[in-house]
Design a protein around this motif. Structure first.
Motif, PDB file in Angstrom:
ATOM      1  N   THR A  46       0.817  -1.471  -0.679  1.00  0.00           N
ATOM      2  CA  THR A  46       0.397  -0.149  -0.133  1.00  0.00           C
ATOM      3  C   THR A  46       1.008   0.967  -0.050  1.00  0.00           C
ATOM      4  O   THR A  46       0.414   2.294  -0.522  1.00  0.00           O
ATOM      5  CB  THR A  46      -0.371  -0.266   1.332  1.00  0.00           C
ATOM      6  OG1 THR A  46      -1.802  -1.034   1.202  1.00  0.00           O
ATOM      7  CG2 THR A  46      -1.621   1.411   0.949  1.00  0.00           C
ATOM      8  N   ASP A  66      -5.824  -1.699  -5.120  1.00  0.00           N
ATOM      9  CA  ASP A  66      -5.504  -2.680  -3.566  1.00  0.00           C
ATOM     10  C   ASP A  66      -6.200  -3.558  -3.499  1.00  0.00           C
ATOM     11  O   ASP A  66      -6.955  -3.614  -3.549  1.00  0.00           O
ATOM     12  CB  ASP A  66      -4.789  -1.488  -2.353  1.00  0.00           C
ATOM     13  CG  ASP A  66      -4.419  -1.459  -1.644  1.00  0.00           C
ATOM     14  OD1 ASP A  66      -3.468  -2.960  -1.783  1.00  0.00           O
ATOM     15  OD2 ASP A  66      -3.723  -0.561  -0.645  1.00  0.00           O
ATOM     16  N   GLU A  67      -5.155  -4.138  -2.955  1.00  0.00           N
ATOM     17  CA  GLU A  67      -5.949  -5.577  -2.386  1.00  0.00           C
ATOM     18  C   GLU A  67      -6.851  -6.655  -3.476  1.00  0.00           C
ATOM     19  O   GLU A  67      -7.467  -7.151  -3.319  1.00  0.00           O
ATOM     20  CB  GLU A  67      -7.408  -5.610  -1.614  1.00  0.00           C
ATOM     21  CG  GLU A  67      -6.510  -5.059   0.342  1.00  0.00           C
ATOM     22  CD  GLU A  67      -5.311  -5.804   0.808  1.00  0.00           C
ATOM     23  OE1 GLU A  67      -5.428  -6.757   0.308  1.00  0.00           O
ATOM     24  OE2 GLU A  67      -5.207  -5.240   1.998  1.00  0.00           O
TER      25      GLU A  67
HETATM   26 MG   LIG Z   1      -1.510  -2.996   2.126  1.00  0.00          MG
END
Ligand SMILES: [Mg+2]
Ligand SMILES: Nc1ncnc2c1ncn2[C@@H]1O[C@H](COP(=O)(O)OP(=O)(O)OP(=O)(O)O)[C@@H](O)[C@H]1O
Length: 377
Positions: free
Chosen positions: A54, A143-144
């Motif tokens: 991140t 993200d993710e």
């Molecule tokens: Mg992260």
């Protein structure tokens, strides 16, 4: 004056110094300048939990902004593609400094056949086209991504490929847990992600960790000798989250002692042991909480190996057929505690799980109500 702890052991928080990312940041910046077709405009970042994914996405965003690109950050959740469309086309999301003609955007965004959801290609196009005309561009970070469906990633892939073909200034950066992203890329997954610039966040070299810890500590008013510095750096195993956690706890111990400003060997030992206790609690215990008995036995059997484990060895150790372990294995992979490394082989996906399991074996068996000698049901 009280010295403020410079370390940041919190998810997604920019560290005092970003270690080991110079090459990828250089390549990304270069790709913005080089123009359409530059490989790092499409980036896949993978690594275990806490490896700095991140933070790296945030940093890419900073670079893009520096070059007057617009940045939209998205985290995969339910209906994330629709949300991304909505955010791309929402007035307040468009930075006024880009002077994008909002009327143009809204006119060009069509509703899809159900009249509700926006089409991702149109939504991206509506933002990226006016930006490209001004010599700027759009970076979207996701993200993710291990939680995304193949269908959703494919939708994005089709849109992005069209925009690239139309020579629009678009960049995409995806980040996710290595094993999850790899299974997304397996059969039927988007080839464009497979071909993306890959940044795999492995261990940061210990000498780079030591140099950076030393610099941060000294710049913020404490002194540390090389022996202590190396001891602290080695304890992090080059793992980004532990760099901050060890740094934070060593600093805290030394600063609280309030005697001079040199970090002592005892400060380092206390700091490391507090950091590891916090790591066990925050990362390892959380990961293991709620898994089944068989999954725990599986982990303990894996902990006997030094690196990767063969699934047939695990079955032999547990005295059962390999096939009867498939649900325990899937549970552990799904929870991102282990990952398949090759056919018939698995490895731990989080640093220090092996050490944790070995150290706490008896206590874990007792907590899960398993008798050491009891046969596997
Ligand atoms: Mg992260
Ligand atoms: N390059 C780096 N150098 C030093 N510290 C870093 C670096 N990258 C991240 N960190 C620190 O590591 C920790 C974890 O970072 P981050 O939240 O980005 O990891 P992550 O891979 O996204 O984790 P998760 O998978 O849990 O989301 C944070 O405390 C952050 O400050």
């Amino acid at each position: 004056m009280r010295k403020v702890n410079p370390f940041t052991p919190s998810a997604g928080v920019e560290p005092p110094s970003l270690i080991g990312r110079d090459d990828v940041l250089y390549d990304f910046e270069e790709s913005l300048l080089a123009g359409v077709g530059s490989p790092a405009r499409l980036m896949r970042i993978t690594g275990p939990r806490g490896s700095g994914k991140t933070v790296l996405l945030n940093e890419l965003g900073e670079i893009a902004r520096k070059h007057s690109w617009k940045v939209v950050d998205e985290t995969v959740h339910q209906a994330w593609v629709e949300d991304l469309c909505r955010r791309l086309t929402k007035e307040d999301r468009i930075d006024a400094s880009f002077e994008v003609d909002l009327k143009l955007i809204h006119a060009s965004v069509k509703k899809s056949s159900d009249g509700q959801t926006l089409d991702i290609r149109d939504a991206l196009d509506s933002v990226v086209t006016p930006l490209t005309k001004k010599g700027k561009g759009l970076l979207v970070t996701i993200d993710e991504v291990q939680n995304a469906s193949k269908e959703d990633v494919n939708r994005i892939a089709v849109a992005v490929q069209h925009l690239i073909r139309e020579k629009k200034n678009i960049a995409f950066a995806f980040a996710g847990i290595t094993s999850g992203v790899n299974s997304l890329l397996a059969e039927g997954g988007p080839t464009f992600l497979r071909r993306a610039y890959l940044e795999e966040l492995k261990e940061i070299p210990i000498d780079e960790v030591a140099a950076s810890l030393g610099e941060t500590i000294r710049q913020n008013g404490l002194e540390i000798r090389e022996t202590e510095l190396m001891r602290a750096a080695e304890a992090t195993a080059g793992y980004a989250y532990l760099v901050q956690l060890v740094g934070y706890n060593v600093w805290r111990t030394a600063a609280r002692r309030n005697e001079g400003s040199v970090v002592s060997p005892e400060d380092v030992e206390t700091g490391i042991s507090n950091a590891m206790a916090e790591y066990d609690r925050a990362v390892l215990e959380t990961a293991i909480a709620g898994i089944g008995k068989m999954a725990l036995r599986y982990l303990l059997a894996m902990a006997e190996d030094r690196r990767v484990s063969s699934t047939s060895d695990i079955a032999r150790r547990l005295g059962v057929a390999s096939t009867s372990l498939s649900s325990a294995r899937s549970q552990l992979i799904e929870r991102q505690i282990i990952e398949p490394t090759a056919y018939g082989y698995v490895a731990f996906a989080i640093p220090f799980v092996r050490e944790y399991l070995r150290k706490n074996r008896a206590q874990l068996l007792a907590r899960f109500g398993i008798e050491e000698s009891s046969p596997v049901p």
